[in-house]
Scaffold this motif. Structure first.
Motif, PDB file in Angstrom:
ATOM      1  N   ASP A  52      19.027  -4.566 -11.597  1.00 51.67           N
ATOM      2  CA  ASP A  52      19.325  -3.765 -12.632  1.00 51.67           C
ATOM      3  C   ASP A  52      17.775  -3.664 -13.437  1.00 51.67           C
ATOM      4  OD1 ASP A  52      21.895  -3.579 -11.950  1.00 51.67           O
ATOM      5  OD2 ASP A  52      22.587  -5.143 -13.221  1.00 51.67           O
ATOM      6  N   LYS A  53      16.962  -4.635 -13.020  1.00 51.74           N
ATOM      7  CA  LYS A  53      15.666  -4.780 -13.833  1.00 51.74           C
ATOM      8  C   LYS A  53      14.868  -3.511 -13.302  1.00 51.74           C
ATOM      9  CE  LYS A  53      15.426  -9.670 -14.071  1.00 51.74           C
ATOM     10  NZ  LYS A  53      14.600 -10.735 -13.669  1.00 51.74           N
ATOM     11  N   PRO A  54      13.858  -3.077 -13.902  1.00 51.72           N
ATOM     12  CA  PRO A  54      13.090  -2.170 -13.403  1.00 51.72           C
ATOM     13  C   PRO A  54      12.231  -2.582 -12.360  1.00 51.72           C
ATOM     14  CG  PRO A  54      12.255  -2.785 -15.719  1.00 51.72           C
ATOM     15  CD  PRO A  54      13.610  -3.308 -15.198  1.00 51.72           C
ATOM     16  N   LYS A  55      11.809  -1.863 -11.389  1.00 55.21           N
ATOM     17  CA  LYS A  55      10.989  -2.436 -10.391  1.00 55.21           C
ATOM     18  C   LYS A  55       9.383  -2.434 -10.397  1.00 55.21           C
ATOM     19  CE  LYS A  55       8.634   1.172  -8.365  1.00 55.21           C
ATOM     20  NZ  LYS A  55       7.440   1.333  -7.614  1.00 55.21           N
ATOM     21  N   PHE A  56       8.680  -3.388  -9.911  1.00 61.21           N
ATOM     22  CA  PHE A  56       7.150  -3.486 -10.021  1.00 61.21           C
ATOM     23  C   PHE A  56       6.719  -3.856  -8.777  1.00 61.21           C
ATOM     24  CE2 PHE A  56       2.993  -4.475 -11.107  1.00 61.21           C
ATOM     25  CZ  PHE A  56       2.506  -3.413 -11.838  1.00 61.21           C
ATOM     26  N   TYR A  57       5.753  -2.989  -8.094  1.00 60.45           N
ATOM     27  CA  TYR A  57       5.207  -3.403  -6.889  1.00 60.45           C
ATOM     28  C   TYR A  57       3.745  -3.667  -6.974  1.00 60.45           C
ATOM     29  CZ  TYR A  57       4.248  -3.078  -1.649  1.00 60.45           C
ATOM     30  OH  TYR A  57       4.282  -3.203  -0.248  1.00 60.45           O
ATOM     31  N   ALA A  58       3.488  -4.969  -6.721  1.00 62.17           N
ATOM     32  CA  ALA A  58       2.015  -5.399  -6.822  1.00 62.17           C
ATOM     33  C   ALA A  58       1.505  -5.610  -5.680  1.00 62.17           C
ATOM     34  CB  ALA A  58       1.796  -6.591  -7.914  1.00 62.17           C
ATOM     35  N   LEU A  59       0.380  -5.124  -5.138  1.00 61.41           N
ATOM     36  CA  LEU A  59       0.025  -5.477  -3.690  1.00 61.41           C
ATOM     37  C   LEU A  59      -1.571  -5.840  -3.708  1.00 61.41           C
ATOM     38  CD1 LEU A  59       0.757  -5.128  -0.689  1.00 61.41           C
ATOM     39  CD2 LEU A  59       0.057  -2.874  -0.936  1.00 61.41           C
ATOM     40  N   SER A  60      -1.989  -6.596  -2.844  1.00 57.77           N
ATOM     41  CA  SER A  60      -3.371  -6.893  -2.510  1.00 57.77           C
ATOM     42  C   SER A  60      -3.472  -6.758  -1.407  1.00 57.77           C
ATOM     43  CB  SER A  60      -3.612  -8.583  -2.765  1.00 57.77           C
ATOM     44  OG  SER A  60      -3.407  -8.929  -4.094  1.00 57.77           O
ATOM     45  N   MET A  61      -4.724  -6.130  -0.922  1.00 53.17           N
ATOM     46  CA  MET A  61      -4.998  -5.706   0.294  1.00 53.17           C
ATOM     47  C   MET A  61      -4.818  -7.125   1.216  1.00 53.17           C
ATOM     48  SD  MET A  61      -8.220  -3.104   0.034  1.00 53.17           S
ATOM     49  CE  MET A  61      -8.129  -1.753  -1.010  1.00 53.17           C
ATOM     50  N   PHE A  62      -4.177  -6.707   2.326  1.00 57.04           N
ATOM     51  CA  PHE A  62      -3.994  -7.919   3.438  1.00 57.04           C
ATOM     52  C   PHE A  62      -5.284  -8.269   3.938  1.00 57.04           C
ATOM     53  CE2 PHE A  62      -1.591  -6.136   7.122  1.00 57.04           C
ATOM     54  CZ  PHE A  62      -2.377  -4.924   7.048  1.00 57.04           C
ATOM     55  N   PRO A  63      -5.645  -9.636   4.170  1.00 58.24           N
ATOM     56  CA  PRO A  63      -6.760  -9.702   5.016  1.00 58.24           C
ATOM     57  C   PRO A  63      -6.712 -10.005   6.355  1.00 58.24           C
ATOM     58  CG  PRO A  63      -5.625 -12.094   4.386  1.00 58.24           C
ATOM     59  CD  PRO A  63      -4.744 -10.918   3.817  1.00 58.24           C
ATOM     60  N   TYR A  64      -7.940  -9.996   7.066  1.00 57.98           N
ATOM     61  CA  TYR A  64      -8.299 -10.209   8.507  1.00 57.98           C
ATOM     62  C   TYR A  64      -8.171 -11.794   8.412  1.00 57.98           C
ATOM     63  CZ  TYR A  64      -9.861 -10.775  12.933  1.00 57.98           C
ATOM     64  OH  TYR A  64     -10.241 -11.493  14.026  1.00 57.98           O
ATOM     65  N   PRO A  65      -7.384 -12.593   9.418  1.00 57.62           N
ATOM     66  CA  PRO A  65      -7.562 -13.862   9.281  1.00 57.62           C
ATOM     67  C   PRO A  65      -8.740 -14.312  10.178  1.00 57.62           C
ATOM     68  CG  PRO A  65      -5.820 -13.383  10.669  1.00 57.62           C
ATOM     69  CD  PRO A  65      -6.405 -11.890   9.919  1.00 57.62           C
ATOM     70  N   SER A  66     -10.035 -14.492   9.642  1.00 58.31           N
ATOM     71  CA  SER A  66     -11.226 -14.847  10.211  1.00 58.31           C
ATOM     72  C   SER A  66     -11.226 -16.605  10.553  1.00 58.31           C
ATOM     73  CB  SER A  66     -12.412 -14.457   9.750  1.00 58.31           C
ATOM     74  OG  SER A  66     -12.636 -15.311   8.754  1.00 58.31           O
ATOM     75  N   GLY A  67     -11.920 -16.943  11.537  1.00 55.32           N
ATOM     76  CA  GLY A  67     -12.054 -18.165  11.860  1.00 55.32           C
ATOM     77  C   GLY A  67     -12.617 -18.702  10.812  1.00 55.32           C
ATOM     78  N   ALA A  68     -13.350 -18.249   9.832  1.00 57.79           N
ATOM     79  CA  ALA A  68     -14.389 -18.884   8.720  1.00 57.79           C
ATOM     80  C   ALA A  68     -13.361 -19.484   7.802  1.00 57.79           C
ATOM     81  CB  ALA A  68     -15.471 -18.293   8.390  1.00 57.79           C
ATOM     82  N   GLY A  69     -12.051 -19.073   7.626  1.00 56.94           N
ATOM     83  CA  GLY A  69     -11.487 -19.493   6.645  1.00 56.94           C
ATOM     84  C   GLY A  69     -11.767 -18.494   5.306  1.00 56.94           C
ATOM     85  N   LEU A  70     -10.890 -18.880   4.025  1.00 53.42           N
ATOM     86  CA  LEU A  70     -11.142 -18.283   3.021  1.00 53.42           C
ATOM     87  C   LEU A  70     -12.477 -18.924   2.188  1.00 53.42           C
ATOM     88  CD1 LEU A  70      -7.778 -18.208   1.143  1.00 53.42           C
ATOM     89  CD2 LEU A  70      -8.767 -16.175   2.014  1.00 53.42           C
ATOM     90  N   HIS A  71     -13.444 -18.134   1.391  1.00 59.00           N
ATOM     91  CA  HIS A  71     -14.315 -18.600   0.643  1.00 59.00           C
ATOM     92  C   HIS A  71     -13.846 -18.308  -0.827  1.00 59.00           C
ATOM     93  CE1 HIS A  71     -16.354 -14.944   0.100  1.00 59.00           C
ATOM     94  NE2 HIS A  71     -16.497 -14.672   1.455  1.00 59.00           N
ATOM     95  N   VAL A  72     -14.354 -18.638  -1.772  1.00 58.68           N
ATOM     96  CA  VAL A  72     -14.220 -18.375  -3.181  1.00 58.68           C
ATOM     97  C   VAL A  72     -14.080 -16.975  -3.639  1.00 58.68           C
ATOM     98  CG1 VAL A  72     -14.748 -20.631  -4.354  1.00 58.68           C
ATOM     99  CG2 VAL A  72     -16.365 -18.867  -4.135  1.00 58.68           C
ATOM    100  N   GLY A  73     -14.650 -15.902  -2.481  1.00 59.72           N
ATOM    101  CA  GLY A  73     -14.789 -14.633  -3.160  1.00 59.72           C
ATOM    102  C   GLY A  73     -13.486 -14.132  -2.654  1.00 59.72           C
ATOM    103  N   HIS A  74     -12.766 -14.446  -1.711  1.00 56.92           N
ATOM    104  CA  HIS A  74     -11.561 -13.772  -1.256  1.00 56.92           C
ATOM    105  C   HIS A  74     -10.281 -13.763  -2.279  1.00 56.92           C
ATOM    106  CE1 HIS A  74     -13.412 -14.636   2.937  1.00 56.92           C
ATOM    107  NE2 HIS A  74     -12.960 -13.477   2.936  1.00 56.92           N
ATOM    108  N   PRO A  75     -10.217 -15.055  -2.828  1.00 53.37           N
ATOM    109  CA  PRO A  75      -9.006 -14.923  -3.750  1.00 53.37           C
ATOM    110  C   PRO A  75      -8.820 -14.118  -5.164  1.00 53.37           C
ATOM    111  CG  PRO A  75      -9.574 -17.073  -3.350  1.00 53.37           C
ATOM    112  CD  PRO A  75     -10.831 -16.357  -2.803  1.00 53.37           C
TER     113      PRO A  75
END
Length: 1073
Positions: free
Chosen positions: A29-52
């Motif tokens: 019954d609530k109003p909807k809200f769709y929040a989206l972040s671009m999904f990442p390519y999972p590289s072998g280097a893992g996440l660095h602080v820039g990604h999040p």
RNA sequence: GCCUUGGUGGCGGAAUUGGUAGACGCGCUGGAUUCAAAAUCCAGUGUCUUCGGACGUGUGGGUUCGAUUCCCACCCAAGGUACCA
């Protein structure tokens, strides 16, 4: 009790996962809200602080919307097809699926530590067959559609076929290939099935076409433009040729205008819209045909005489009104006609110019506006109206890739044409009324009045354009045209790790596999490289043929003789050798497409798939798409401006046309988060060469500046050879690093002075150790002495990245760690500062593994916690801007969290005794000031300022010794989107059970901020000098009188009479005088 | 070249419609506490100064009582790009 973030964060992350706190429901019954972040390519280097960075912003907004009573969809997934996994597979033989799985697990671990409110039940992976089934499905829908320009939308191909059957294609207005022939209904009905298929391909929204690619035979692969440097491959330097290949294309050009118009209806950043607008590149004008004057052609050009008596040059112009100002034409040097029309006298010059142009990059040709260059071909074209001859030139300012690769040059109206004409003494006829063109061209359309132009005389730009087009149409040499730069998108990739096309070939014609047999899964292959015959990696698969009867993938050996891939290749095992394969026996078995889809295929509809990600019957249910509609907020990087973000809009428009989705634009609001840059650390070397005393060294101010190797005549050839080897070995001072302070001396004094002499001495001492020893071993100790020689007349510096982890806050390098880092540095030597330290130089660069400047979020979480990291990433600066990462600063937000924790101490340790305190007016003022500011900030995506606001709030409440629950409870909710773990914990300690996630956001009440007096800044000529306090209800007149009467005012005026006094009630008082 | 974004202390940045420039944090300086360090707390911290004050938001102009904010010209940096006819 201390703030134990490790315990708290682990506890709540587990709680959220267990209770599925952030699971989104498809009906509410609530109003909807769709929040989206671009999904990442999972590289072998893992996440660095820039990604999040972007994820944190989306998460804060999602959590805020939940507090505001919305049903929030906040999904995450992986764009898991891609080149890096494939290249890793080529190198190691490990299946990309395994690498990808490992990388995803690592990403998931890292993401989980950051406390995101993702609904993980909706995770998608583009490389999952259950997911790419629907990517293949969309491809089939595109194949089965055509673009009807009359209805201005995509329609089922069946509607086109039935029109053909009834009336042929005469009345069809469609987006189709340029070479589509016209045919009647009778023609159509008499065409063979294959011909029908060929014709339909010219209309389908995805179609096969011969496309030129950069083919590198040595690597057996197709290269992207930026993988080619100076005409050879970047890797290996192998030659690259242009080769035609049959590839799938997407008819995105059909949507050019709608993609452009759609930009007006979405709240996306203007720079991004600009970049899409430019990419689509709409320009209005006319296409004009100029006949090449045949009598001027090379006499012995038999081809021209026989086949092309009326050779034409087609140009596109935005200024058909200036057609009488044409005094020459310019072709791109690569233009097909160049070779055909060039006269024998000009041949050598033209060929030399064409060759020279081929060596220049397009960027180079484009940026260089100062040099004018070109060559006359010797040929002439005929002006369509005056019939006068127009010389045809070639020039590298015309690019083959745009329009027709030819320009009608109007020097009086275009500066580039003007410069060209001036330079080569070409006539510059003036066709503008009352305009002086002796100095420069006149390009102002608004004030144009045409003259010297026959039937166009006296007309404005608009009128003349219309008239010129009408006249061109009359004589059949032109028509009005809207030109787009946008080209149809090539959709085939010669790669393994991508979506297979749901396509098999019967007699070279593509057939779609029925939807119920999808997904068509990627086959296993022995190796991930192209085959020896140059086929894509899928050509290595042994089981890659389609059994059209039994609807399954079978062995290639069974393929029928007549089955061919579109470019004529037969699939391995079909008719090689004796050609005796039994056609009848294997009827109905056909080769499958060997290309795979490009990277953007999987990301072009993922936002819709999240709405119903486990549906195996449809890409999404109607209920799901009707409920969620579209993305309310999309956050991601601007590097996707013309790739993902344009193609996904194209697919969404298509899905909209075909009635699958309710919105033509899928994302209402989009924000580009800025990049977090890293601070790279460099160790520096200086470029010296060594030579030997006795050699012909030239000294200048006591410093050797040039070297040779000829004067050591007293040495034997063998000895000289040994020295040469030594010289080579010690070329530059490879393993000798100089501290930043030392380098600084050299930089300061590129000319000789005492400082550098002193340092040089130091350097010499270093060398005598190693080099001296080697010279001694050669038995030359008493014959030669090494001398250091500067290269050229300036010092050269060489810098090498050092891992940032080895450098402390004072830029001092941990020399031992650096030495042990890589074997080549093991025995390196360091010339340090006077105090014995060794300093690095620093530079801001993009954060990347190869630059050794990445900061890992795991380490930050370990030391300060996820809440600190989240706050700090936001605190760094505005979301959209790029900003440098500096770990040192995180202590600020960390101590804020500790202070926040302390503020709740009575509830945390249960020490609150007696009755709970009522909030004071001060407490309430602080709280409501904070609510107001934080709410405004979140709505404006100004997350950095709300972190400051929290700090001020906690500082104030601490000073006020506030312990009131009615202040601390709403404060916890305010903080919760930013620092969710600590907020949950405090909420629980305040005596609540359950999550804080859906507690209503505190309501701002202005009454607590009402003031009775205001401290007015009193300024003189705009400069604030002192302040005076007045009641807020005091009127301007009274304030003016009070200010003027004040002694400080008199002091400021020093006896002058004020000329004017401005009183802005509630703001400021300014005295002029 | 063109397009876009940006330029404010030692650093990241703040200043919401033109109204107190430098909030908040880092760093730095001094002090308290400590055997010492870390942590914590207190005070100071744009520049210059004859200690009255003066100057100060990339540069130069302009509008205004008043400009980081608006206008014009320019310089520099980053990202993009297609001399787009």
């Amino acid at each position: 009790m201390n703030y134990d973030f490790r315990k708290i964060e682990a506890k709540w992350q587990e709680y959220w996962a267990k209770n599925k706190t952030f699971k989104a429901s498809n009906n509410s019954d609530k109003p909807k809200f769709y929040a989206l972040s671009m999904f990442p390519y999972p590289s072998g280097a893992g996440l660095h602080v820039g990604h999040p960075l972007g994820y944190i912003a989306t998460d804060i907004y999602s959590r805020y919307k939940r507090h505001k009573g919305f049903n929030v969809l906040h999904p995450m997934g992986y764009d898991s097809f891609g080149l890096p996994a494939e290249q890793y597979a080529i190198q190691t033989g490990q299946h990309p699926a395994i690498t990808t799985e490992n990388n995803i697990n690592r990403y998931r671990e890292q993401l989980d530590r950051l406390g995101f409110s993702f609904d993980w039940d909706r995770e998608v992976r583009t490389s999952d067959p259950k997911y790419y089934k629907w990517t293949q499905w969309i491809f089939i829908q595109l194949f089965n559609s055509w673009y009807n320009k009359k209805s201005d939308k995509a329609e089922d191909i069946e509607t086109l076929i039935s029109t053909f059957e009834k009336e042929g294609n005469a009345n069809v207005e469609a987006a189709c290939d340029d070479d589509t022939p016209s045919f009647s209904a009778t023609d159509w009905n008499n065409f063979s099935a294959k011909t029908k298929q060929e014709l339909l391909l010219k209309y389908r929204l995805t179609y096969l076409a011969d496309t030129e690619v950069n083919w590198c035979p040595a690597l057996g692969t197709v290269l992207a433009n930026d993988e080619i440097v100076n005409g050879v491959s970047e890797r290996g330097g192998y030659p690259v040729i242009r080769k035609k290949m049959t590839q799938w294309s997407m008819r995105i050009t059909a949507y050019a205008q709608r993609l452009l118009d759609g930009l007006d209806h979405i709240d996306w950043p203007q720079p991004l819209k600009d970049s899409q607008t430019n990419w689509i590149g709409r320009s209005e004008g006319a296409s004009v045909k100029f006949r090449v004057m045949s009598e001027k052609l090379r006499v012995d050009n038999s081809e021209l005489k026989t086949q092309n008596p009326s050779l034409e040059i087609e140009v596109f112009t935005t200024r058909p009104d200036t057609i009488f100002g044409v005094s020459f034409m310019t072709l791109a040097p690569e233009h097909d006609l160049v070779a055909k029309i060039t006269t024998p006298e000009q041949k050598a010059a033209v060929e030399a110019y064409v060759e020279a142009t081929a060596k220049r990059s397009e960027r180079d040709r484009m940026a260089d506006v100062k040099t004018v260059s070109g060559v006359f071909t010797g040929a002439y074209a005929e002006h369509p109206f005056t019939k006068e001859p127009i010389p045809i030139w070639i020039g590298d300012y015309v690019l083959a890739s745009y329009g027709t690769g030819a320009v009608m040059a109007v020097p009086c109206g275009d500066q580039r044409d003007y410069d060209f004409a001036k330079h080569y003494n070409i006539d510059i006829p003036n066709i503008f009324e009352g305009v002086d063109i002796s100095e420069e061209a006149f390009a102002d359309k608004a004030t144009t009045i045409i003259a010297n132009s026959d039937f166009l005389n006296g007309l404005s730009y608009k009128e003349a354009t219309k008239k010129a087009i009408a006249e061109l149409e009359k004589i059949g040499q032109g028509k009005g045209k809207v030109n787009y730069r946008l080209r149809d998108a090539v959709f085939s990739r010669q790669r393994y790790w991508g979506e297979p096309f749901p396509v098999y070939y019967v007699d070279g014609m593509p057939q779609m596999i029925d939807v119920e047999h999808l997904p068509l899964e990627l086959p296993e292959v022995e190796k991930y490289l192209p085959t020896e015959t140059g086929e894509p990696p899928l050509g290595n698969a042994t089981h890659w043929a389609w059994d059209a009867k039994n609807k399954k993938v079978v062995s290639n050996d069974l393929v029928t003789l007549s089955a061919r891939l579109p470019d004529g290749q037969a699939v391995e095992g079909s008719d090689k050798g004796d050609g005796m394969l039994n056609q009848v026996q294997h009827d109905g078995i056909y080769p499958l497409e060997l290309n795979t889809m490009p990277g953007w295929a999987g990301s072009s509809q993922y936002f819709n798939r999240y709405m119903d990600p486990r549906n195996n019957e449809a890409i999404f249910s109607k209920e799901a798409i009707d409920y969620w509609q579209d993305v309310d907020l999309y956050i991601g990087g601007s590097e996707h401006a013309t790739g993902h973000l344009l193609y996904s809009r194209f697919w969404q428009h298509f899905m909209f046309d075909r009635g699958y989705v309710p919105k033509a634009e899928y994302a209402q609001k989009l924000i580009n988060q800025g990049m977090i840059t890293g601070e790279s650390a460099f160790v520096n070397r200086i470029g010296f060469n060594i030579t030997f005393e006795g050699d012909d060294v030239i000294f200048k101010n006591n410093i050797p500046v040039t070297s040779g190797f000829g004067a050591l005549s007293f040495l034997s050839e063998d000895e000289k050879q040994s020295l040469r080897l030594l010289q080579e070995k010690y070329k530059f001072i490879k393993k000798h690093f100089l501290s930043e302070g030392v380098i600084h001396h050299f930089k300061k004094s590129n000319d000789e002075n005492e400082v550098s002499l002193e340092i040089r001495e130091k350097l010499t001492n270093f060398f005598t150790k190693d080099l001296g020893k080697e010279i001694e071993e050669l038995g030359l100790k008493n014959k030669v002495r090494p001398v250091f020689v500067r290269i050229g007349n300036k010092y050269s510096f060489y810098k090498t990245h050092a891992l940032v982890d080895f450098v402390n806050l004072k830029n001092e390098l941990d020399v031992d760690a650096f030495k042990n880092w890589q074997t080549e540095y093991k025995d390196a030597e360091f010339i340090g500062e006077d105090d014995g330290t060794f300093k690095v130089s620093r530079e801001i660069e993009k954060m990347s593994k190869s630059k050794y400047n990445v900061v890992n979020p795991d380490a930050i979480c370990e030391e300060y916690g996820a809440d600190s990291l989240r706050l700090y990433e936001m605190f760094l600066g505005p979301l959209e801007q790029s900003k440098p990462w500096n770990t040192a600063g995180i202590t600020g937000v960390f101590s804020f969290l500790k202070k926040l924790w302390k503020l709740y101490a009575p509830y945390v340790d249960g020490s609150l005794s007696g009755v709970e305190a009522e909030p004071t007016a001060e407490n309430l003022k602080t709280l409501h000031k904070t609510i107001k500011k934080v709410e405004e900030d979140i709505e404006n995506f100004s997350f950095n300022t709300s972190v400051s606001t929290f700090m001020i709030c906690v500082n104030e409440l601490t000073a006020q010794k506030c312990t009131s629950k009615s202040i601390l409870e709403p404060l916890a909710v305010l903080v919760s989107p930013y620092a969710p773990h600590i907020a949950e914990e405090l909420w629980e300690r305040l005596g609540h059970s359950g999550s804080i996630a859906e507690v209503p956001f505190p309501k701002f009440e202005g009454k607590y901020l009402v003031e009775s007096s205001k401290e007015y800044p009193i300024s003189f000529n705009g400069k604030m000098r002192f302040k005076l306090e007045f009641p807020t209800d005091m009127d301007s007149k009274a304030i003016e009188a009070a200010v003027l009467a004040h002694e400080k005012t008199q002091e400021q005026l020093q006896g002058r009479a004020p000329k004017k006094v401005i009183v802005v009630p509630g703001k400021i008082v300014n005295i002029v005088g």
